[in-house]
Design a protein around this motif. Structure first.
Motif, PDB file in Angstrom:
ATOM      1  N   PRO A   4      30.713  16.887 122.771  1.00 46.56           N
ATOM      2  CA  PRO A   4      30.471  16.779 121.424  1.00 46.56           C
ATOM      3  C   PRO A   4      30.300  15.080 120.805  1.00 46.56           C
ATOM      4  CG  PRO A   4      32.848  16.983 121.661  1.00 46.56           C
ATOM      5  CD  PRO A   4      32.319  17.143 123.048  1.00 46.56           C
ATOM      6  N   GLY A   7      32.832  13.854 114.895  1.00 48.44           N
ATOM      7  CA  GLY A   7      32.746  14.859 113.897  1.00 48.44           C
ATOM      8  C   GLY A   7      33.535  13.942 112.791  1.00 48.44           C
ATOM      9  N   PRO A   8      33.648  14.804 111.613  1.00 46.73           N
ATOM     10  CA  PRO A   8      34.458  14.311 110.441  1.00 46.73           C
ATOM     11  C   PRO A   8      35.924  14.250 110.897  1.00 46.73           C
ATOM     12  CG  PRO A   8      33.934  16.740 110.288  1.00 46.73           C
ATOM     13  CD  PRO A   8      33.152  15.966 111.494  1.00 46.73           C
ATOM     14  N   HIS A 154      35.575  21.961 116.666  1.00 42.38           N
ATOM     15  CA  HIS A 154      34.452  20.564 116.569  1.00 42.38           C
ATOM     16  C   HIS A 154      33.523  21.105 115.483  1.00 42.38           C
ATOM     17  CE1 HIS A 154      32.085  17.254 116.967  1.00 42.38           C
ATOM     18  NE2 HIS A 154      31.075  17.851 117.466  1.00 42.38           N
ATOM     19  N   GLU A 155      33.501  20.343 114.255  1.00 39.80           N
ATOM     20  CA  GLU A 155      32.398  20.442 113.369  1.00 39.80           C
ATOM     21  C   GLU A 155      32.788  21.986 112.551  1.00 39.80           C
ATOM     22  OE1 GLU A 155      28.509  20.032 114.713  1.00 39.80           O
ATOM     23  OE2 GLU A 155      28.649  17.918 114.612  1.00 39.80           O
ATOM     24  N   GLY A 156      33.996  22.383 112.627  1.00 37.58           N
ATOM     25  CA  GLY A 156      34.384  23.542 111.805  1.00 37.58           C
ATOM     26  C   GLY A 156      34.382  24.740 112.606  1.00 37.58           C
ATOM     27  N   GLU A 157      34.242  24.749 113.917  1.00 37.77           N
ATOM     28  CA  GLU A 157      34.132  26.078 114.812  1.00 37.77           C
ATOM     29  C   GLU A 157      35.018  25.574 115.980  1.00 37.77           C
ATOM     30  OE1 GLU A 157      30.238  28.217 115.551  1.00 37.77           O
ATOM     31  OE2 GLU A 157      29.631  25.727 115.787  1.00 37.77           O
ATOM     32  N   GLY A 212      34.584  10.053 118.716  1.00 35.65           N
ATOM     33  CA  GLY A 212      34.460  11.426 118.583  1.00 35.65           C
ATOM     34  C   GLY A 212      35.547  12.370 119.047  1.00 35.65           C
TER      35      GLY A 212
END
Length: 250
Positions: A4, A7-8, A154-157, A212
């Motif tokens: 990945p 990410g946030p 990662h990224e909400g998933e 990340g």
């Protein structure tokens, strides 16, 4: 399966845990780093204990050279914290940061068969169709005494294999120092939070370097190795979390 991008930050309100003990090096702990290989002679890398390269079409070979840089940076982050650990390289990325679920399952099996206590996977997939292939590999590894450490989300998933039962999932917390982890909860499950920054490169700002969830996983793996040195009888996800908690009492 992909590695990945950054990410946030994730920063729920949970208690800080597990500062590493600088007198420990991860000695006696074996780690499989499943990634893009390692670059021989890189100044951030220590000794490596060999390994294997696996291609998406099922071939095996012994060219472990990292031509993408990701695996070298991941390995460096682990060895910075646990320089005494025995690291084996499992190269699954070749021309790009992508591989097949079948190859990843084979890599996890390889780590279990070689007696690695930890398998670092700074990669994953949100595709739930891959559960059928990856869950047996995680379970097989666990029976062999190998704990899979990978991104929980990662990224909400949710990502596989880090969110599967038996794996130790890792989430990002940009505010954590790179040499600390904390135990928290996501979706009612205990996970580790760690910094997403890799080992720094002199003269390069952290935001310009690779960063990340990949490096949150690597940072967590290095610290888990320190805990396992102190608690060598630990086996599996629950024992690893208990060992990390035990660091606060040592």
């Amino acid at each position: 399966m992909t590695a990945p991008a950054a990410g946030p930050p994730v920063a729920p309100s949970v208690r800080m845990r597990a500062a590493p003990l600088w007198s420990r090096t991860g000695r006696g702990v074996s780690i499989a780093v499943i990634d893009s290989g390692a670059h021989p002679g890189h100044p951030h890398l220590g000794l490596l204990a060999g390994g294997i390269a696996l291609t998406p079409d099922g071939r095996e070979h012994d060219d472990l050279t990292d031509r993408l840089g990701h695996g070298t940076a991941v390995t460096a982050a682990i060895q910075e914290k646990a320089p005494g650990a025995r690291v084996r390289v499992v190269r699954v990325f070749h021309e790009e940061l992508a591989t097949s679920a079948r190859t990843l399952a084979k890599a996890i099996d390889w780590a279990g068969e070689r007696g690695c206590q930890l398998a670092n996977l700074s990669l994953g997939t949100p595709r739930r169709s891959r559960i059928e292939m990856l869950q047996p590999a995680v379970e097989h590894a666990a029976r062999a005494g190998t704990l899979v450490i990978a991104a929980y989300s990662h990224e909400g998933e949710r990502w596989l294999p880090g969110s599967l039962p038996g794996a130790l999932g890792v989430c990002l917390d940009w505010d954590l120092p790179r040499h600390r982890v904390r135990i928290g909860r996501r979706d009612g499950r205990r996970v580790l939070y760690a910094s997403g920054y890799p080992r720094p490169i002199p003269g390069v700002p952290p935001t310009r370097n690779l960063n990340g969830i990949s490096f949150a996983v690597a940072n967590a793996t290095g610290i888990v190795a320190l805990a396992l040195e102190l608690f060598p009888e630990a086996r599996g996800r629950a024992d690893a979390l208990a060992a990390l908690e035990g660091l606060t009492a040592v």
